[in-house]
Write a protein that holds these residues in place. Structure first.
Motif, PDB file in Angstrom:
ATOM      1  N   ARG A 161       0.813  -1.216   0.000  1.00  0.00           N
ATOM      2  CA  ARG A 161       0.000   0.000   0.000  1.00  0.00           C
ATOM      3  C   ARG A 161       0.847   1.268   0.000  1.00  0.00           C
ATOM      4  O   ARG A 161       0.305   2.368  -0.110  1.00  0.00           O
ATOM      5  N   ILE A 162       2.140   1.139   0.188  1.00  0.00           N
ATOM      6  CA  ILE A 162       3.006   2.320   0.261  1.00  0.00           C
ATOM      7  C   ILE A 162       3.350   2.769  -1.158  1.00  0.00           C
ATOM      8  O   ILE A 162       3.845   1.981  -1.968  1.00  0.00           O
ATOM      9  N   ASP A 163       3.098   4.011  -1.454  1.00  0.00           N
ATOM     10  CA  ASP A 163       3.430   4.569  -2.763  1.00  0.00           C
ATOM     11  C   ASP A 163       4.013   5.964  -2.567  1.00  0.00           C
ATOM     12  O   ASP A 163       4.399   6.348  -1.452  1.00  0.00           O
ATOM     13  N   ALA A 164       4.054   6.726  -3.643  1.00  0.00           N
ATOM     14  CA  ALA A 164       4.636   8.072  -3.564  1.00  0.00           C
ATOM     15  C   ALA A 164       3.812   8.986  -2.663  1.00  0.00           C
ATOM     16  O   ALA A 164       4.365   9.882  -2.011  1.00  0.00           O
ATOM     17  N   SER A 165       2.522   8.774  -2.590  1.00  0.00           N
ATOM     18  CA  SER A 165       1.681   9.612  -1.732  1.00  0.00           C
ATOM     19  C   SER A 165       2.012   9.406  -0.262  1.00  0.00           C
ATOM     20  O   SER A 165       1.877  10.332   0.549  1.00  0.00           O
ATOM     21  N   TYR A 166       2.438   8.189   0.102  1.00  0.00           N
ATOM     22  CA  TYR A 166       2.769   7.918   1.502  1.00  0.00           C
ATOM     23  C   TYR A 166       3.943   8.789   1.956  1.00  0.00           C
ATOM     24  O   TYR A 166       3.981   9.241   3.108  1.00  0.00           O
ATOM     25  N   TYR A 167       4.902   9.019   1.076  1.00  0.00           N
ATOM     26  CA  TYR A 167       6.062   9.833   1.419  1.00  0.00           C
ATOM     27  C   TYR A 167       5.835  11.319   1.158  1.00  0.00           C
ATOM     28  O   TYR A 167       6.758  12.124   1.353  1.00  0.00           O
ATOM     29  N   GLY A 168       4.664  11.703   0.702  1.00  0.00           N
ATOM     30  CA  GLY A 168       4.352  13.115   0.513  1.00  0.00           C
ATOM     31  C   GLY A 168       4.839  13.705  -0.791  1.00  0.00           C
ATOM     32  O   GLY A 168       4.897  14.935  -0.917  1.00  0.00           O
ATOM     33  N   TYR A 169       5.192  12.846  -1.785  1.00  0.00           N
ATOM     34  CA  TYR A 169       5.700  13.378  -3.039  1.00  0.00           C
ATOM     35  C   TYR A 169       4.595  13.989  -3.904  1.00  0.00           C
ATOM     36  O   TYR A 169       4.885  14.746  -4.824  1.00  0.00           O
TER      37      TYR A 169
END
Length: 299
Positions: A161-169
């Motif tokens: 479920r971790i993607d770029a949105s998870y890191y705030g990009y």
């Protein structure tokens, strides 16, 4: 007088009833086996009779005040009639009639939801519960849905479920942060520029005061800034001196390393010496050494 008339009327009524019963045909009994019936209309008639009996018993079993034993007996009788009805429906199909089993009613729970009927035998409908029999002890638990067990997520599911949105990009893609951070960023830049100008003016005034000898007129802020600048310069000199001392202390010793042939030669000589020490006497070793010295052999 009235008494005699009542008696006569009563006798007349009994006579008329008796004569009517004599004219009637003997009551037919439903065949024990559906396979004994050879007529399609007769089979349909017996099926309708069973349906009426089931309807009466289902209406009776709705009463919760009948007691547990009576409810269980009624429920058994209804299931027996349902099995018999299924036999007659199969017989009707064999005689060329319609298939009533396709449109049979489904079993529902207390909330009205359709549930599967367990049928271990595999023939005919399974055992069903009707009316108040569904609320009997030991039966009500069959219709209760087990609690859903929440499956624990594995590490793979979490990382999936971790993607770029998870890191705030992707926070800047919607433009919300730009509208919120734009005014704040401009205000911070103005404050930083004003602070830099103020410090620069104080620094210039302090330098002018020091150059002209008017040290007493220099403000406390200017003296503090000059002191900080002097400390920074002194700290830079100390760091430079430490680096120079460190470079002086470090030295590199170049040691020639033997190649593979030299290593093989030395290992071979060591093995030869071990064999000679093991199998050759000391006198022979001395003679061999003298011979090598005479011939000037270094090996």
């Amino acid at each position: 007088m009235a008494r005699n008339e009542e008696k006569a009327q009563s006798m007349l009524n009994r006579f008329i009833t008796m004569k009517a019963e004599e004219k009637k045909k003997p009551k037919e009994r439903r065949p024990f086996l559906a396979s004994e019936c050879r007529d399609l209309s007769e089979a349909d008639k017996w099926r309708q009779q069973i349906m009426r009996e089931i309807g009466r018993k289902v209406a009776e079993i709705q009463n919760e005040g009948l007691g547990e034993h009576r409810l269980r007996d009624l429920n058994d009788e209804i299931n027996k009639l349902i099995r018999e009805k299924s036999h007659w429906e199969r017989r009707i199909v064999e005689l060329g009639g319609p298939n009533y089993a396709k449109h049979s009613a489904k079993m529902t729970d207390l909330d009205g939801n359709i549930v599967d009927v367990p049928n271990p035998g595999g023939r005919g409908p399974g055992y069903r519960y009707f009316g108040a029999a569904k609320k009997l002890p030991g039966v009500k638990e069959l219709f209760e849905k087990p609690p859903e067990l929440r499956k624990r997520r594995t590490r793979y599911d979490i990382y999936k479920r971790i993607d770029a949105s998870y890191y705030g990009y992707r926070d800047d893609e919607d433009g919300v942060l730009e509208r919120l951070e734009g005014p704040a960023e401009e205000a911070m830049r103005r404050e930083a520029a004003e602070e830099w100008r103020r410090l620069d003016e104080v620094r210039r005034e302090a330098r002018k005061g020091v150059k002209s000898g008017e040290v007493a007129e220099v403000s406390a802020v200017a003296r503090e800034m000059l002191r900080e600048e002097e400390e920074e310069v002194v700290e830079e000199e100390r760091q430079r001196e430490k680096e120079e001392e460190k470079e002086k202390r470090e030295f590199i010793v170049h040691v020639p390393l033997p190649d593979e042939k030299e290593i093989e030669r030395r290992v071979l000589e060591k093995k030869k010496m071990e064999l000679l020490n093991k199998y050759v006497s000391e006198g022979l070793m001395e003679e061999q050494t003298e011979a090598k010295d005479m011939l000037n052999i270094q090996r």
